[in-house]
Motif scaffolding. Structure first.
Motif, mmCIF file in Angstrom:
data_model
loop_
_atom_site.group_PDB
_atom_site.id
_atom_site.type_symbol
_atom_site.label_atom_id
_atom_site.label_comp_id
_atom_site.label_asym_id
_atom_site.label_seq_id
_atom_site.Cartn_x
_atom_site.Cartn_y
_atom_site.Cartn_z
ATOM 1 N N UNK A 24 -14.912 -35.865 -78.308
ATOM 2 C CA UNK A 24 -14.750 -35.468 -76.909
ATOM 3 C C UNK A 24 -16.088 -35.013 -76.346
ATOM 4 N N UNK A 25 -16.254 -35.167 -75.050
ATOM 5 C CA UNK A 25 -17.496 -34.760 -74.395
ATOM 6 C C UNK A 25 -17.455 -33.305 -73.948
ATOM 7 N N UNK A 26 -16.256 -32.710 -73.963
ATOM 8 C CA UNK A 26 -16.116 -31.321 -73.511
ATOM 9 C C UNK A 26 -15.084 -30.602 -74.373
ATOM 10 N N UNK A 27 -15.316 -29.307 -74.565
ATOM 11 C CA UNK A 27 -14.400 -28.520 -75.406
ATOM 12 C C UNK A 27 -13.094 -28.205 -74.707
ATOM 13 N N UNK A 46 -7.761 -31.654 -76.714
ATOM 14 C CA UNK A 46 -7.767 -31.292 -78.127
ATOM 15 C C UNK A 46 -7.321 -32.395 -79.058
ATOM 16 N N UNK A 47 -7.293 -33.619 -78.572
ATOM 17 C CA UNK A 47 -6.794 -34.714 -79.407
ATOM 18 C C UNK A 47 -7.844 -35.308 -80.331
ATOM 19 N N UNK A 91 -13.617 -25.228 -83.312
ATOM 20 C CA UNK A 91 -14.675 -24.243 -83.113
ATOM 21 C C UNK A 91 -15.314 -24.374 -81.740
ATOM 22 N N UNK A 92 -15.405 -25.600 -81.230
ATOM 23 C CA UNK A 92 -15.889 -25.771 -79.862
ATOM 24 C C UNK A 92 -14.935 -25.104 -78.874
ATOM 25 N N UNK A 93 -13.645 -25.237 -79.133
ATOM 26 C CA UNK A 93 -12.655 -24.601 -78.264
ATOM 27 C C UNK A 93 -12.736 -23.077 -78.353
#
Length: 584
Positions: free
Chosen positions: A93-96, A100-101, A116-118
């Motif tokens: 994904x390009x963004x956190x 979330x898939x 962890x990005x989330x």
């Protein structure tokens, strides 16, 4: 070409043992089940490996630094090609803040596991929302008078402790930082008094306050320090006894506060089931890892105050992230967090021994030459020795053993536990001739141990046990009753209690502990033992943490070469949290 380079890198990393079984399994999941390219699989393996090393992810352009930590060197894809492969992958994904898939996120040039990005994204978002909330209305004239009385007559604008109190009363987020003995907990005790006084003036219900810390020992110390401050302020006539009595001293671990659930990574309290408090105070914030801090901040109600205390120069959390360090980095002048952080500098704990704070300052600055000069010139309160393990045994026989003998000779478990704070041996390593295990065995032999649970044995709990009410870091003492039967006594939040030896959760001897295990504690005297050769665990943060555990005296066992290498090495935690806090 890039894919072939990544595939060879994966093969060599796995063959060399740089990747764990779980890292290799993750690469196979990415490639075999999700159809990812070798470049993406390599990034995923390194992202997972980074978490195990304490990072929340890694910067793609600095992947070689991560390989250096793994003590391996393999050819990596060119950054531009690698980046392109990640941008094009359905697994990334390009963004956190996506759905979330995907298992990975590639954002701001950093690769991280999606979870962890989330954590970083959610934590940054919630902290910035708190920092932007309007200030609470406070009677300025009344507050100025109370700050003047509580903080040694200092005006609120001139004294950092008073300024911290003023900030906390007005804002939803306050970060109070400072070294050992700078008065962080003293300041919090007075903040709690002011909150109660404000409620009385307004005719409002008393504030519901939660005190918490990462470990049981740190929580207990927090409660003790608040109680001592209130007793002094009542005796001095600065605080009404009835107000002081209403202030809670009951601190708990963060896991207990949030509602730990066996077998789950979630807590009972979260964003949809927030904590039932108006104020949440967290001590020793440097020990709180990224996942736990994210879950904590999510669980604090939006209309409640959050006050974080900590020393950013101490060792970061054992698990991934250096949250306190990132918050301090993001609180630079002109940023959203700048007005929410107050740094305390005046030291009280080691005021009677100028060499100890001077040494801590030199270590913190990475100035090895200054540290050597201070150690060389120091008098009784600071000693520096080096040599073989037998030579160290002779030194500890004089410096540490008498304090441990006094524990065995105490009148009762209460006195024994009180005596346990007089001395502690702190080792950089757990294993080896200069490690904690070896010296615990040596102390047991010197104390004439005949059984595992001998009279006066100090024990430390090494894993949280909510069933027992014992937590990681709690220290107890083994005591034989009149019939010679052993029990282990702990000073818990519910008072002094004894457990039979068969009841104890995971534990270890505590005459000598690793420096990591000493965080949240303080002792009259400490002996700090470094190995006879350099090790990656050695850093200025480790040395600083060890030295600042001492109230009055410290002994350092280290060669000059190892000392200088340790002071020169800075613990690096790769994180995107600070940049998120500055960009959002």
């Amino acid at each position: 070409m890039s894919d072939a380079i990544a595939l060879r890198a994966l093969e060599r990393l796995e063959a060399s043992g740089a990747l764990r079984l779980v890292d290799a399994a993750f690469t196979r999941l990415l490639r075999d089940r999700l159809g990812a390219s070798a470049e993406v699989a390599l990034a995923g393996a390194l992202a997972m490996r980074a978490v195990a090393l304490g990072h929340s992810g890694f910067a793609l352009a600095q992947a070689s630094a991560l390989l250096a930590e793994l003590e391996t060197d393999v050819a990596l894809p060119a950054t531009e090609d690698w980046s392109h492969a990640l941008h094009e992958s359905d697994c990334v994904a390009a963004h956190a803040d996506g759905d979330g898939s995907t298992p990975l996120v590639f954002e701001q040039g950093r690769v991280a596991l999606q979870r962890y990005a989330r954590y970083e994204h959610d934590l940054a978002t919630r902290l910035l929302q708190r920092a932007a909330m309007p200030a609470s209305a406070v009677d300025a004239a009344w507050l100025s008078t109370r700050l003047h009385a509580l903080f040694d007559g200092a005006a609120s604008a001139a004294d950092a402790q008073a300024r911290a109190a003023d900030t906390a009363l007005r804002n939803a987020l306050t970060l109070i930082t400072g070294g050992p003995g700078t008065g962080k907990t003293t300041t919090v005790a007075r903040i709690l008094v002011l909150l109660h006084e404000t409620a009385l003036r307004d005719g409002s219900p008393p504030p519901r306050i939660a005190l918490a810390a990462p470990t049981g020992r740190a929580a207990a110390r927090m409660g003790e320090a608040i109680d001592a401050t209130l007793a002094r302020d009542v005796a001095a006539g600065h605080v009404d006894a009835h107000v002081a009595a209403a202030v809670t001293r009951d601190a708990q671990t963060l896991h207990r506060l949030l509602g730990w659930q066996a077998g789950r990574v979630t807590f009972r309290h979260d964003a949809t089931h927030p904590l039932p408090f108006d104020v949440v105070v967290v001590d020793e914030a440097s020990m709180v890892d990224l996942p736990l801090m994210s879950k904590l901040v999510a669980a604090v109600p939006s209309n409640a105050k959050l006050i974080l205390l900590g020393d950013p120069n101490q060792l970061p959390a054992v698990e991934a992230g250096d949250v306190l360090g990132a918050l301090c980095d993001a609180a630079a002048p002109g940023t959203a967090l700048a007005a929410r952080r107050v740094h305390l500098t005046r030291g009280y704990r080691q005021a009677g021994n100028a060499a100890l704070p001077a040494l801590a300052t030199a270590i913190q600055a990475g100035d090895g030459d200054a540290a050597v000069s201070i150690l060389t010139a120091a008098e009784e309160g600071l000693q520096w020795h080096e040599g073989s393990a037998p030579a160290l045994a002779q030194t500890l026989h004089a410096f540490a053993l008498p304090a441990y003998r006094r524990i065995t000779q105490a009148d009762d478990p209460v006195a024994a536990l009180r005596g346990a704070t007089a001395m502690r041996v702190l080792c950089a390593l757990r294993n080896g001739p200069f490690g904690a295990q070896a010296w615990n065995a040596w102390f047991a032999a010197q104390l004439d141990a005949r059984t595992a649970f001998f009279h006066g044995r100090l024990l430390m709990i090494t894993a949280n046990s909510y069933r027992h009410g014992l937590f990681n870091g709690d220290v107890g003492v083994t005591w034989l009753d009149a019939e010679g039967e052993p029990a282990v006594w702990f000073d818990t939040g519910n008072g002094l209690r004894a457990w039979s030896t068969s009841q104890l959760p995971a534990h270890d001897s505590a005459f000598a502990t690793t420096v990591h295990k000493s965080q949240g504690s303080e002792f009259d005297r400490v002996a700090v033992i470094l190995p006879d050769d350099d090790a990656r665990v050695l850093s200025r943060e480790l040395l600083y943490t060890a030295v600042t555990r001492a109230r009055h005296a410290a002994l350092l066992w280290s060669s000059r070469a190892v000392l200088l290498r340790a002071v020169a090495r800075h613990t690096r935690r790769e994180s995107g949290l600070a940049s998120r806090l500055c960009l959002q």
